[in-house]
Motif scaffolding. Structure first.
Motif, mmCIF file in Angstrom:
data_model
loop_
_atom_site.group_PDB
_atom_site.id
_atom_site.type_symbol
_atom_site.label_atom_id
_atom_site.label_comp_id
_atom_site.label_asym_id
_atom_site.label_seq_id
_atom_site.Cartn_x
_atom_site.Cartn_y
_atom_site.Cartn_z
ATOM 1 N N LEU A 1 -5.473 -9.785 -3.358
ATOM 2 C CA LEU A 1 -6.378 -8.738 -2.884
ATOM 3 C C LEU A 1 -5.633 -7.694 -2.048
ATOM 4 O O LEU A 1 -5.921 -6.501 -2.132
ATOM 5 N N SER A 2 -4.661 -8.131 -1.269
ATOM 6 C CA SER A 2 -3.869 -7.193 -0.469
ATOM 7 C C SER A 2 -3.038 -6.281 -1.361
ATOM 8 O O SER A 2 -2.910 -5.078 -1.072
ATOM 9 N N VAL A 3 -2.479 -6.821 -2.431
ATOM 10 C CA VAL A 3 -1.732 -5.993 -3.380
ATOM 11 C C VAL A 3 -2.667 -4.958 -4.004
ATOM 12 O O VAL A 3 -2.293 -3.793 -4.185
ATOM 13 N N LEU A 4 -3.895 -5.353 -4.314
ATOM 14 C CA LEU A 4 -4.869 -4.398 -4.862
ATOM 15 C C LEU A 4 -5.175 -3.283 -3.858
ATOM 16 O O LEU A 4 -5.294 -2.116 -4.243
ATOM 17 N N VAL A 5 -5.294 -3.632 -2.581
ATOM 18 C CA VAL A 5 -5.519 -2.609 -1.554
ATOM 19 C C VAL A 5 -4.329 -1.654 -1.513
ATOM 20 O O VAL A 5 -4.492 -0.433 -1.478
ATOM 21 N N ALA A 6 -3.118 -2.210 -1.536
ATOM 22 C CA ALA A 6 -1.908 -1.370 -1.516
ATOM 23 C C ALA A 6 -1.867 -0.451 -2.731
ATOM 24 O O ALA A 6 -1.567 0.744 -2.605
ATOM 25 N N LEU A 7 -2.186 -0.984 -3.899
ATOM 26 C CA LEU A 7 -2.185 -0.159 -5.117
ATOM 27 C C LEU A 7 -3.219 0.955 -5.031
ATOM 28 O O LEU A 7 -2.977 2.074 -5.499
ATOM 29 N N GLU A 8 -4.363 0.659 -4.432
ATOM 30 C CA GLU A 8 -5.385 1.695 -4.232
ATOM 31 C C GLU A 8 -4.824 2.836 -3.382
ATOM 32 O O GLU A 8 -5.009 4.014 -3.699
ATOM 33 N N PHE A 9 -4.111 2.484 -2.324
ATOM 34 C CA PHE A 9 -3.561 3.515 -1.446
ATOM 35 C C PHE A 9 -2.407 4.267 -2.102
ATOM 36 O O PHE A 9 -2.224 5.460 -1.862
ATOM 37 N N PHE A 10 -1.638 3.590 -2.949
ATOM 38 C CA PHE A 10 -0.602 4.305 -3.701
ATOM 39 C C PHE A 10 -1.237 5.271 -4.698
ATOM 40 O O PHE A 10 -0.716 6.360 -4.934
ATOM 41 N N TYR A 11 -2.375 4.889 -5.277
ATOM 42 C CA TYR A 11 -3.078 5.787 -6.196
ATOM 43 C C TYR A 11 -3.609 7.012 -5.453
ATOM 44 O O TYR A 11 -3.482 8.146 -5.930
ATOM 45 N N LEU B 1 2.241 5.267 3.003
ATOM 46 C CA LEU B 1 2.830 4.401 4.021
ATOM 47 C C LEU B 1 1.946 3.208 4.347
ATOM 48 O O LEU B 1 2.441 2.133 4.707
ATOM 49 N N ILE B 2 0.635 3.360 4.206
ATOM 50 C CA ILE B 2 -0.251 2.199 4.357
ATOM 51 C C ILE B 2 0.080 1.170 3.280
ATOM 52 O O ILE B 2 0.196 -0.028 3.556
ATOM 53 N N GLY B 3 0.251 1.638 2.042
ATOM 54 C CA GLY B 3 0.634 0.733 0.959
ATOM 55 C C GLY B 3 1.972 0.060 1.224
ATOM 56 O O GLY B 3 2.129 -1.144 1.016
ATOM 57 N N VAL B 4 2.931 0.825 1.707
ATOM 58 C CA VAL B 4 4.253 0.263 2.041
ATOM 59 C C VAL B 4 4.109 -0.788 3.141
ATOM 60 O O VAL B 4 4.718 -1.866 3.077
ATOM 61 N N GLY B 5 3.295 -0.487 4.153
ATOM 62 C CA GLY B 5 3.077 -1.445 5.237
ATOM 63 C C GLY B 5 2.476 -2.754 4.751
ATOM 64 O O GLY B 5 2.856 -3.839 5.204
ATOM 65 N N ILE B 6 1.552 -2.657 3.812
ATOM 66 C CA ILE B 6 0.958 -3.878 3.240
ATOM 67 C C ILE B 6 2.019 -4.686 2.501
ATOM 68 O O ILE B 6 2.136 -5.903 2.709
ATOM 69 N N PHE B 7 2.799 -4.023 1.647
ATOM 70 C CA PHE B 7 3.858 -4.738 0.921
ATOM 71 C C PHE B 7 4.889 -5.329 1.881
ATOM 72 O O PHE B 7 5.345 -6.453 1.697
ATOM 73 N N LEU C 1 -12.466 -3.836 -0.114
ATOM 74 C CA LEU C 1 -11.405 -4.834 -0.299
ATOM 75 C C LEU C 1 -10.739 -5.180 1.024
ATOM 76 O O LEU C 1 -10.404 -6.348 1.271
ATOM 77 N N ALA C 2 -10.551 -4.188 1.886
ATOM 78 C CA ALA C 2 -9.939 -4.449 3.189
ATOM 79 C C ALA C 2 -10.819 -5.369 4.033
ATOM 80 O O ALA C 2 -10.315 -6.236 4.746
ATOM 81 N N VAL C 3 -12.136 -5.200 3.952
ATOM 82 C CA VAL C 3 -13.061 -6.075 4.679
ATOM 83 C C VAL C 3 -12.920 -7.510 4.165
ATOM 84 O O VAL C 3 -12.836 -8.459 4.947
ATOM 85 N N ILE C 4 -12.875 -7.667 2.854
ATOM 86 C CA ILE C 4 -12.738 -9.008 2.266
ATOM 87 C C ILE C 4 -11.432 -9.658 2.711
ATOM 88 O O ILE C 4 -11.411 -10.825 3.121
ATOM 89 N N VAL C 5 -10.331 -8.898 2.649
ATOM 90 C CA VAL C 5 -9.031 -9.440 3.073
ATOM 91 C C VAL C 5 -9.077 -9.812 4.560
ATOM 92 O O VAL C 5 -8.596 -10.877 4.950
ATOM 93 N N ALA C 6 -9.651 -8.947 5.391
ATOM 94 C CA ALA C 6 -9.726 -9.228 6.820
ATOM 95 C C ALA C 6 -10.511 -10.508 7.093
ATOM 96 O O ALA C 6 -10.092 -11.347 7.902
#
Length: 121
Positions: A8-18, A61-67, A110-115
């Motif tokens: 789910l975190s990777v999906l959040v990162a991909l969303e921010f990269f998009y 950078l949010i996506g990078v931070g997640i990765f 997705l961020a709420v679910i991950v949190a």
């Protein structure tokens, strides 16, 4: 649980990269106009393009931070939780400041679910 959090975190990162792609590289595309509810004339405005590109870097950078949290720290829970809380707060602000409540659903769900998963794991 850790596998679900990672996926789910990777999906959040991909969303921010998009989002970064739309704001930084595809600033004048019809898709960018549709996603951000802006006209083609608005997207041609140099000031808006500059603002978009700047905001795009933040989103990337949010996506990078997640990765980074997921793959380069030993205990990623704390740093990942901080990033997810940040995303939730930004999504809430975006929803209320723009009057578009769907922003929170699109950007924050997705961020709420991950949190939540991070807090209960």
């Amino acid at each position: 649980m850790n596998t679900i959090i990672t996926i789910l975190s990777v999906l959040v990162a991909l969303e921010f990269f998009y989002i970064m792609y739309l704001e930084t590289f595809a600033t004048t595309s019809p898709t960018t106009g549709r996603v951000f509810n802006m006209t083609a004339d608005d997207l041609q405005n140099e000031k808006i393009q500059t603002l978009f590109k700047n905001q795009g870097i933040y989103n990337g950078l949010i996506g990078v931070g997640i990765f980074y949290s997921l793959f380069f720290t030993h205990n990623y829970h704390n740093s990942l939780l901080a990033i997810m809380i940040y995303i939730i707060l930004v999504a809430l602000y975006g929803s209320f400041s723009s009057g578009n409540k769907s922003i929170f659903c699109k950007q924050g769900t997705l961020a709420v679910i991950v949190a939540i998963l991070l807090l209960i794991s």
